[in-house]
Design a protein around this motif. Structure first.
Motif, PDB file in Angstrom:
ATOM      1  N   UNK A 212       0.839  -1.208   0.000  1.00  0.00           N
ATOM      2  CA  UNK A 212       0.000   0.000   0.000  1.00  0.00           C
ATOM      3  C   UNK A 212       0.873   1.258   0.000  1.00  0.00           C
ATOM      4  N   UNK A 213       1.915   1.250   0.823  1.00  0.00           N
ATOM      5  CA  UNK A 213       2.831   2.393   0.874  1.00  0.00           C
ATOM      6  C   UNK A 213       3.574   2.533  -0.452  1.00  0.00           C
ATOM      7  N   UNK A 214       4.015   1.401  -1.003  1.00  0.00           N
ATOM      8  CA  UNK A 214       4.746   1.433  -2.281  1.00  0.00           C
ATOM      9  C   UNK A 214       3.878   2.059  -3.378  1.00  0.00           C
ATOM     10  N   UNK A 215       2.615   1.684  -3.429  1.00  0.00           N
ATOM     11  CA  UNK A 215       1.695   2.252  -4.428  1.00  0.00           C
ATOM     12  C   UNK A 215       1.489   3.746  -4.198  1.00  0.00           C
ATOM     13  N   UNK A 256      11.030   1.455   0.905  1.00  0.00           N
ATOM     14  CA  UNK A 256      11.627   2.618   0.243  1.00  0.00           C
ATOM     15  C   UNK A 256      12.785   2.208  -0.658  1.00  0.00           C
ATOM     16  N   UNK A 257      13.518   1.167  -0.277  1.00  0.00           N
ATOM     17  CA  UNK A 257      14.588   0.654  -1.155  1.00  0.00           C
ATOM     18  C   UNK A 257      13.985   0.128  -2.463  1.00  0.00           C
ATOM     19  N   UNK A 258      12.879  -0.578  -2.352  1.00  0.00           N
ATOM     20  CA  UNK A 258      12.173  -1.056  -3.547  1.00  0.00           C
ATOM     21  C   UNK A 258      11.685   0.117  -4.404  1.00  0.00           C
ATOM     22  N   UNK A 259      11.174   1.143  -3.731  1.00  0.00           N
ATOM     23  CA  UNK A 259      10.677   2.339  -4.426  1.00  0.00           C
ATOM     24  C   UNK A 259      11.813   3.018  -5.215  1.00  0.00           C
ATOM     25  N   UNK A 260      12.972   3.164  -4.560  1.00  0.00           N
ATOM     26  CA  UNK A 260      14.130   3.776  -5.234  1.00  0.00           C
ATOM     27  C   UNK A 260      14.490   2.970  -6.475  1.00  0.00           C
ATOM     28  N   UNK A 261      14.591   1.651  -6.316  1.00  0.00           N
ATOM     29  CA  UNK A 261      14.978   0.779  -7.438  1.00  0.00           C
ATOM     30  C   UNK A 261      13.975   0.873  -8.586  1.00  0.00           C
ATOM     31  N   UNK A 262      12.699   0.914  -8.239  1.00  0.00           N
ATOM     32  CA  UNK A 262      11.648   1.028  -9.275  1.00  0.00           C
ATOM     33  C   UNK A 262      11.779   2.324 -10.064  1.00  0.00           C
ATOM     34  N   UNK A 263      11.922   3.439  -9.343  1.00  0.00           N
ATOM     35  CA  UNK A 263      11.962   4.741 -10.026  1.00  0.00           C
ATOM     36  C   UNK A 263      13.211   4.871 -10.905  1.00  0.00           C
ATOM     37  N   UNK A 264      14.351   4.414 -10.403  1.00  0.00           N
ATOM     38  CA  UNK A 264      15.591   4.537 -11.173  1.00  0.00           C
ATOM     39  C   UNK A 264      15.556   3.623 -12.390  1.00  0.00           C
ATOM     40  N   UNK A 265      15.112   2.378 -12.215  1.00  0.00           N
ATOM     41  CA  UNK A 265      15.091   1.450 -13.351  1.00  0.00           C
ATOM     42  C   UNK A 265      14.078   1.897 -14.408  1.00  0.00           C
ATOM     43  N   UNK A 266      13.005   2.517 -13.964  1.00  0.00           N
ATOM     44  CA  UNK A 266      12.007   3.033 -14.911  1.00  0.00           C
ATOM     45  C   UNK A 266      12.639   4.085 -15.839  1.00  0.00           C
ATOM     46  N   UNK A 267      13.435   4.993 -15.242  1.00  0.00           N
ATOM     47  CA  UNK A 267      14.102   6.034 -16.032  1.00  0.00           C
ATOM     48  C   UNK A 267      15.110   5.405 -17.007  1.00  0.00           C
ATOM     49  N   UNK A 268      15.860   4.410 -16.531  1.00  0.00           N
ATOM     50  CA  UNK A 268      16.849   3.730 -17.391  1.00  0.00           C
ATOM     51  C   UNK A 268      16.156   3.048 -18.567  1.00  0.00           C
ATOM     52  N   UNK A 269      15.063   2.342 -18.269  1.00  0.00           N
ATOM     53  CA  UNK A 269      14.363   1.585 -19.316  1.00  0.00           C
ATOM     54  C   UNK A 269      13.658   2.496 -20.317  1.00  0.00           C
ATOM     55  N   UNK A 270      13.027   3.551 -19.798  1.00  0.00           N
ATOM     56  CA  UNK A 270      12.309   4.477 -20.697  1.00  0.00           C
ATOM     57  C   UNK A 270      13.256   5.147 -21.684  1.00  0.00           C
ATOM     58  N   UNK A 287      22.568  -4.214  -1.962  1.00  0.00           N
ATOM     59  CA  UNK A 287      21.194  -4.708  -2.088  1.00  0.00           C
ATOM     60  C   UNK A 287      20.400  -3.830  -3.056  1.00  0.00           C
ATOM     61  N   UNK A 288      20.554  -2.506  -2.921  1.00  0.00           N
ATOM     62  CA  UNK A 288      19.865  -1.573  -3.824  1.00  0.00           C
ATOM     63  C   UNK A 288      20.365  -1.751  -5.264  1.00  0.00           C
ATOM     64  N   UNK A 289      21.677  -1.870  -5.433  1.00  0.00           N
ATOM     65  CA  UNK A 289      22.251  -2.024  -6.788  1.00  0.00           C
ATOM     66  C   UNK A 289      21.747  -3.320  -7.433  1.00  0.00           C
ATOM     67  N   UNK A 290      21.698  -4.410  -6.652  1.00  0.00           N
ATOM     68  CA  UNK A 290      21.185  -5.686  -7.183  1.00  0.00           C
ATOM     69  C   UNK A 290      19.739  -5.531  -7.653  1.00  0.00           C
ATOM     70  N   UNK A 291      18.948  -4.807  -6.863  1.00  0.00           N
ATOM     71  CA  UNK A 291      17.537  -4.599  -7.233  1.00  0.00           C
ATOM     72  C   UNK A 291      17.423  -3.827  -8.547  1.00  0.00           C
TER      73      UNK A 291
END
Length: 347
Positions: A212-215, A256-270, A287-291
């Motif tokens: 819920x927080x992640x969303x 929040x670590x998951x959130x960071x990984x999602x936002x950064x990977x989204x920018x890389x992929x887009x 752990x963050x870099x692996x994600x």
């Protein structure tokens, strides 16, 4: 042309003062060599002062600006003495950000450059952001000029500091923007465990992602704004911390670590980026870099430790040299100001 400069950087995550002594050479293109570098951890007194600076009265803030300037000057003087450094052309100081509200035409980095000059006897360049904000820009990020001229072999450069930011080439222009808060959130959370930072993301690994927080975090408007755009502590205080209530700290770290990984990977992929240079303190969070790696196809390049830890201080040294030569050191395509310009006050 050979120039030697000291770059000084204090990040919003308060992990310490980065001092970097660099030799730059220009033939057809710029090249650099880090000669000496050191991080001076802040004593508790300074950490508390800087953390609470946002709440000071105008008089107290002016006093801190001068006091911190002398502290910076003394720190550099000791660095020069202990390494017996010679032939230093200039000191380039970023200062410590207290306020950053470009929409209201102001940003404040404390640490008076004139005090640094009085302590060291060397030319000092400081206050790199204010001019850009007055010119309609975000005053950030400023590092892209260094990415453009010193690290041209990468599709993009991502810094994981208090906030993460990216600079990349788009339609033959260098663009840049903040992506997501990183250590400014994670470091505050781990203080509850008596730690300064989450080494290798070990605590985040123990928590569970709170969907819920992640969303909620993913839905924040900032992530949909067009660039250029930048983040500040005020934004976090308004948008991030209030949503953390009644959730276990380990789960907050995991989420929040998951959130960071999602936002950064989204920018890389887009942006279909193929090789991305990662630097800044957050790069040590394996752990963050692996994600991030698991969510992207691009090659995540982790350079030598000196570049990870001192790239920003290195680039501020470079920005100071450009300013001394009255060359462009701020790119409008990155900050959103109305033109490229040469920024910084010379003491």
């Amino acid at each position: 042309m050979t120039v030697r400069a000291i770059g000084l950087m204090s990040g919003t995550s308060l992990d310490g003062l980065d001092i970097c002594f660099v030799q730059f050479e220009k033939q057809q293109e710029w090249s650099f060599q880090i000669l000496k570098a050191k991080t001076i951890p802040y004593p508790k007194h300074w950490k508390d002062q800087l953390r609470n600076s946002i709440y000071l009265s105008p008089e107290e803030l002016l006093e801190l600006n001068a006091e911190y300037g002398f502290y910076l000057g003394k720190s550099i003087h000791q660095f020069i003495q202990s390494h017996q450094l010679k032939n230093i052309d200039l000191i380039s100081s970023h200062g410590h950000t207290v306020f950053h509200q470009p929409q209201k035409k102001f940003t404040l980095q404390i640490g008076d450059g004139r005090a640094i000059k009085l302590e060291t006897g060397l030319p000092v360049i400081y206050d790199f952001r204010s001019q850009d904000v007055l010119m309609g820009g975000n005053g950030a990020p400023l590092v892209p000029i260094g990415d453009e001229l010193l690290f041209p072999q990468y599709d993009a450069c991502i810094n994981l500091g208090g906030f993460s930011n990216i600079s990349l080439k788009s339609n033959s222009k260098r663009v840049a923007f903040d992506i997501v808060p990183v250590n400014i959130i994670l470091n505050q959370l781990v203080q509850k465990f008596g730690k300064e930072y989450d080494k290798n993301g070990e605590l985040a690994k123990e928590g569970k992602v709170h969907d819920q927080l992640l969303n909620h975090l993913s839905a924040l408007q900032f992530y949909r704004l067009p660039y250029p755009k930048s983040l500040g502590i005020e934004w976090c205080n308004e948008n991030i911390f209030p949503s953390f209530e009644n959730i276990e700290t380990l789960d907050l770290l995991a989420t929040f670590t998951e959130h960071i990984a999602q936002q950064i990977s989204q920018v890389i992929n887009e942006n279909k980026l193929e090789n991305i240079l990662f630097t800044g303190g957050g790069t040590h969070n394996t752990y963050l870099i692996e994600k991030i790696k698991s969510k992207t196809k691009g090659e995540i390049v982790i350079p030598e430790r000196q570049i990870i830890d001192y790239k920003e201080a290195l680039i501020f040294a470079f920005i100071g040299i450009l300013r001394l030569n009255n060359e462009v050191n701020v790119l409008a395509s990155a900050t959103g100001s109305f033109r490229d310009h040469s920024s910084g006050i010379i003491a």
